[in-house]
Design a protein around this motif. Sequence first.
Motif, PDB file in Angstrom:
ATOM      1  N   LEU A   1      97.552  91.375  33.341  1.00 29.36           N
ATOM      2  CA  LEU A   1      96.243  91.961  33.606  1.00 29.36           C
ATOM      3  C   LEU A   1      95.230  90.898  34.016  1.00 29.36           C
ATOM      4  O   LEU A   1      94.246  91.201  34.697  1.00 29.36           O
ATOM      5  N   ALA A   2      95.481  89.648  33.604  1.00 27.68           N
ATOM      6  CA  ALA A   2      94.563  88.567  33.961  1.00 27.68           C
ATOM      7  C   ALA A   2      94.596  88.249  35.448  1.00 27.68           C
ATOM      8  O   ALA A   2      93.705  87.556  35.949  1.00 27.68           O
ATOM      9  N   ASP A   3      95.609  88.739  36.174  1.00 27.95           N
ATOM     10  CA  ASP A   3      95.645  88.523  37.619  1.00 27.95           C
ATOM     11  C   ASP A   3      94.450  89.165  38.308  1.00 27.95           C
ATOM     12  O   ASP A   3      94.106  88.789  39.436  1.00 27.95           O
ATOM     13  N   ALA A   4      93.820  90.130  37.634  1.00 29.28           N
ATOM     14  CA  ALA A   4      92.647  90.786  38.208  1.00 29.28           C
ATOM     15  C   ALA A   4      91.352  90.020  37.930  1.00 29.28           C
ATOM     16  O   ALA A   4      90.280  90.469  38.344  1.00 29.28           O
ATOM     17  N   TRP A   5      91.463  88.875  37.262  1.00 29.97           N
ATOM     18  CA  TRP A   5      90.273  88.057  36.961  1.00 29.97           C
ATOM     19  C   TRP A   5      89.543  87.673  38.249  1.00 29.97           C
ATOM     20  O   TRP A   5      90.155  87.277  39.225  1.00 29.97           O
ATOM     21  N   ARG A   6      88.233  87.803  38.219  1.00 30.91           N
ATOM     22  CA  ARG A   6      87.416  87.348  39.339  1.00 30.91           C
ATOM     23  C   ARG A   6      86.249  86.471  38.890  1.00 30.91           C
ATOM     24  O   ARG A   6      85.491  85.979  39.705  1.00 30.91           O
ATOM     25  N   GLY A   7      86.130  86.276  37.588  1.00 34.06           N
ATOM     26  CA  GLY A   7      85.085  85.399  37.062  1.00 34.06           C
ATOM     27  C   GLY A   7      84.856  85.685  35.587  1.00 34.06           C
ATOM     28  O   GLY A   7      85.106  86.797  35.122  1.00 34.06           O
ATOM     29  N   ASP A   8      84.420  84.675  34.859  1.00 35.52           N
ATOM     30  CA  ASP A   8      84.067  84.890  33.453  1.00 35.52           C
ATOM     31  C   ASP A   8      83.093  83.802  33.016  1.00 35.52           C
ATOM     32  O   ASP A   8      82.979  82.746  33.648  1.00 35.52           O
ATOM     33  N   ARG A   9      82.406  84.070  31.932  1.00 37.21           N
ATOM     34  CA  ARG A   9      81.475  83.113  31.348  1.00 37.21           C
ATOM     35  C   ARG A   9      81.328  83.431  29.872  1.00 37.21           C
ATOM     36  O   ARG A   9      81.202  84.607  29.491  1.00 37.21           O
ATOM     37  N   TYR A  10      81.386  82.396  29.028  1.00 38.07           N
ATOM     38  CA  TYR A  10      81.120  82.618  27.607  1.00 38.07           C
ATOM     39  C   TYR A  10      80.037  81.657  27.137  1.00 38.07           C
ATOM     40  O   TYR A  10      79.836  80.584  27.703  1.00 38.07           O
ATOM     41  N   ARG A  11      79.328  82.083  26.087  1.00 37.16           N
ATOM     42  CA  ARG A  11      78.234  81.271  25.547  1.00 37.16           C
ATOM     43  C   ARG A  11      78.310  81.281  24.025  1.00 37.16           C
ATOM     44  O   ARG A  11      78.483  82.339  23.404  1.00 37.16           O
ATOM     45  N   LEU A  12      78.171  80.098  23.455  1.00 35.48           N
ATOM     46  CA  LEU A  12      78.061  79.937  22.011  1.00 35.48           C
ATOM     47  C   LEU A  12      76.601  79.644  21.719  1.00 35.48           C
ATOM     48  O   LEU A  12      76.033  78.692  22.268  1.00 35.48           O
ATOM     49  N   HIS A  13      75.969  80.472  20.888  1.00 31.08           N
ATOM     50  CA  HIS A  13      74.545  80.260  20.599  1.00 31.08           C
ATOM     51  C   HIS A  13      74.281  80.459  19.114  1.00 31.08           C
ATOM     52  O   HIS A  13      74.981  81.229  18.434  1.00 31.08           O
ATOM     53  N   ALA A  14      73.287  79.765  18.605  1.00 36.65           N
ATOM     54  CA  ALA A  14      72.993  79.770  17.169  1.00 36.65           C
ATOM     55  C   ALA A  14      71.575  80.256  16.918  1.00 36.65           C
ATOM     56  O   ALA A  14      70.631  79.825  17.585  1.00 36.65           O
ATOM     57  N   THR A  15      71.432  81.140  15.947  1.00 41.89           N
ATOM     58  CA  THR A  15      70.112  81.608  15.535  1.00 41.89           C
ATOM     59  C   THR A  15      69.646  80.927  14.253  1.00 41.89           C
ATOM     60  O   THR A  15      68.506  81.104  13.837  1.00 41.89           O
ATOM     61  N   SER A  16      70.533  80.163  13.624  1.00 40.46           N
ATOM     62  CA  SER A  16      70.192  79.336  12.465  1.00 40.46           C
ATOM     63  C   SER A  16      71.283  78.286  12.306  1.00 40.46           C
ATOM     64  O   SER A  16      72.235  78.243  13.094  1.00 40.46           O
ATOM     65  N   ASP A  17      71.160  77.469  11.301  1.00 38.48           N
ATOM     66  CA  ASP A  17      72.162  76.428  11.082  1.00 38.48           C
ATOM     67  C   ASP A  17      73.528  77.011  10.762  1.00 38.48           C
ATOM     68  O   ASP A  17      74.557  76.370  11.002  1.00 38.48           O
ATOM     69  N   THR A  18      73.559  78.201  10.230  1.00 35.06           N
ATOM     70  CA  THR A  18      74.833  78.809   9.816  1.00 35.06           C
ATOM     71  C   THR A  18      75.236  80.016  10.655  1.00 35.06           C
ATOM     72  O   THR A  18      76.416  80.380  10.669  1.00 35.06           O
ATOM     73  N   ASP A  19      74.291  80.630  11.344  1.00 33.47           N
ATOM     74  CA  ASP A  19      74.592  81.853  12.105  1.00 33.47           C
ATOM     75  C   ASP A  19      74.849  81.510  13.574  1.00 33.47           C
ATOM     76  O   ASP A  19      73.926  81.252  14.351  1.00 33.47           O
ATOM     77  N   VAL A  20      76.137  81.513  13.940  1.00 34.71           N
ATOM     78  CA  VAL A  20      76.554  81.185  15.296  1.00 34.71           C
ATOM     79  C   VAL A  20      77.220  82.408  15.911  1.00 34.71           C
ATOM     80  O   VAL A  20      78.036  83.077  15.269  1.00 34.71           O
ATOM     81  N   HIS A  21      76.872  82.724  17.160  1.00 36.71           N
ATOM     82  CA  HIS A  21      77.343  83.924  17.835  1.00 36.71           C
ATOM     83  C   HIS A  21      78.022  83.556  19.151  1.00 36.71           C
ATOM     84  O   HIS A  21      77.769  82.496  19.724  1.00 36.71           O
ATOM     85  N   LEU A  22      78.832  84.501  19.638  1.00 37.24           N
ATOM     86  CA  LEU A  22      79.510  84.293  20.916  1.00 37.24           C
ATOM     87  C   LEU A  22      79.397  85.541  21.780  1.00 37.24           C
ATOM     88  O   LEU A  22      79.536  86.662  21.304  1.00 37.24           O
ATOM     89  N   ILE A  23      79.138  85.314  23.072  1.00 35.27           N
ATOM     90  CA  ILE A  23      79.179  86.387  24.068  1.00 35.27           C
ATOM     91  C   ILE A  23      80.096  85.927  25.191  1.00 35.27           C
ATOM     92  O   ILE A  23      80.013  84.776  25.640  1.00 35.27           O
ATOM     93  N   TRP A  24      80.989  86.814  25.636  1.00 35.73           N
ATOM     94  CA  TRP A  24      81.958  86.469  26.692  1.00 35.73           C
ATOM     95  C   TRP A  24      82.060  87.637  27.659  1.00 35.73           C
ATOM     96  O   TRP A  24      82.468  88.727  27.288  1.00 35.73           O
ATOM     97  N   ASP A  25      81.666  87.413  28.904  1.00 37.42           N
ATOM     98  CA  ASP A  25      81.767  88.419  29.954  1.00 37.42           C
ATOM     99  C   ASP A  25      82.929  88.082  30.884  1.00 37.42           C
ATOM    100  O   ASP A  25      83.027  86.940  31.364  1.00 37.42           O
ATOM    101  N   ILE A  26      83.787  89.074  31.149  1.00 33.80           N
ATOM    102  CA  ILE A  26      84.934  88.901  32.040  1.00 33.80           C
ATOM    103  C   ILE A  26      84.820  89.911  33.171  1.00 33.80           C
ATOM    104  O   ILE A  26      84.753  91.130  32.920  1.00 33.80           O
ATOM    105  N   ARG A  27      84.789  89.431  34.403  1.00 29.82           N
ATOM    106  CA  ARG A  27      84.719  90.315  35.570  1.00 29.82           C
ATOM    107  C   ARG A  27      86.108  90.475  36.177  1.00 29.82           C
ATOM    108  O   ARG A  27      86.813  89.493  36.409  1.00 29.82           O
TER     109      ARG A  27
END
Length: 419
Positions: free
Chosen positions: A334-360
Amino acid sequence: MRPQTLLPWLLGAAIGTAGWMQGLQWRNSAKAAEGDDSSGRITALENEVDLLKRENESLRSLSQGGGEVKVPQDLIDFVEQSLGFDFKSNPQVHRIAGEELQDRIAASIEARYGPNELDSRQQAWTLMGLLTSGDIFSSQLAATKSVGARSWFDEQSGEGWVTDRFDPQAIPDQAALIRTLARILLHQQYPPAPGWPGDEAAICREALHHGAAMAVENRFLALQALGIGFTGLKDNPEARELMASLPPFVRGIATFPSALGLPRAGRLMDQEELMGALHKPPAITADFFPEHEGLQASPVTLPETPGNVLLEESAGMLGLKLWLEPLGEESAKLADAWRGDRYRLHATSDTDVHLIWDIRLDSEKSADAFATAAAKLVSSLAGTDHPPAIGTAVTTPEGRKLTLLRPAPDTVRLLNQVP
């Protein structure tokens, strides 16, 4: 005087003497060149400074390792003839104890990304599900390069290393040295650009350079087979067992240069097109898959997120294939249909870390199929019995929230957040 004391003393003396001699050289050069073009004198001095730096780096390597290895001229000639260009300076190859090699490789891997950058990637890859909490990327990848190794190329210094098991008379060891010499030559002719080019671009450059070096090594082995009947390299069961024990992501990163870099580089060498590719290597891993060569990615722009951005990168088609691999070969396709992606690691505090990952993906239909597979992976990561519906969060054993979204018809988004 003990060797432990003697070597640092010699190193300091050598560097001091080199500096003193350099000062005299500059003064003499300045007197002799009065009236000459000033730019010419500057260029000459800069060349001398570069040479002195290389010599000092070699001395520093010697102080950390086990001594310099004399490289046979015939091997140097073979590498230069195979690649079609010459060494700019004598290739530096040092000896190191085999048990120390893995630590040196791990340190080099960590240094490539800069201070704390690999820690952020390790955290992001764990939140994405590419690694588990027990995996340590640098040491695991270093193990793949060191187990049973006879030689290794250090991307940071542009120099080579051989272990204390290296036998200069053995054909397999000569072949390993040739591969390292080829990497040194490629590094001299096409050094990495300043700064970090991005994870995908770095993986692509490594694949092309390593693949070309392996192609040169294979040509050497083929000549040995014709000349003396050498039948090939022995299997390494220890390395095979190690690879089988690694997570798909580490194993895939480790084998990508040989699995896809070698055939690509070999074809370019046969067609005398390698130099052009080295000058402008592919920037996305999709370009190394034969059926996707020349693919143009569609840039992905992530939405604004709260807190501080710790890391923003792309996994690429390779990363997506390795993410889907636990579901089986058909799902990985299914990854053969990949056309782009981007992920971001971001923190709202010293302990609270979040991730967002978009796959086109290449179409809405492909995104539908990918979302179904992604839901199975999310269920596995969360330890739930049923794949979640789009927009429905599931809670992991650590108390984190995993959610799949469809921000666009051709796009799937993964969120890993602290509630």
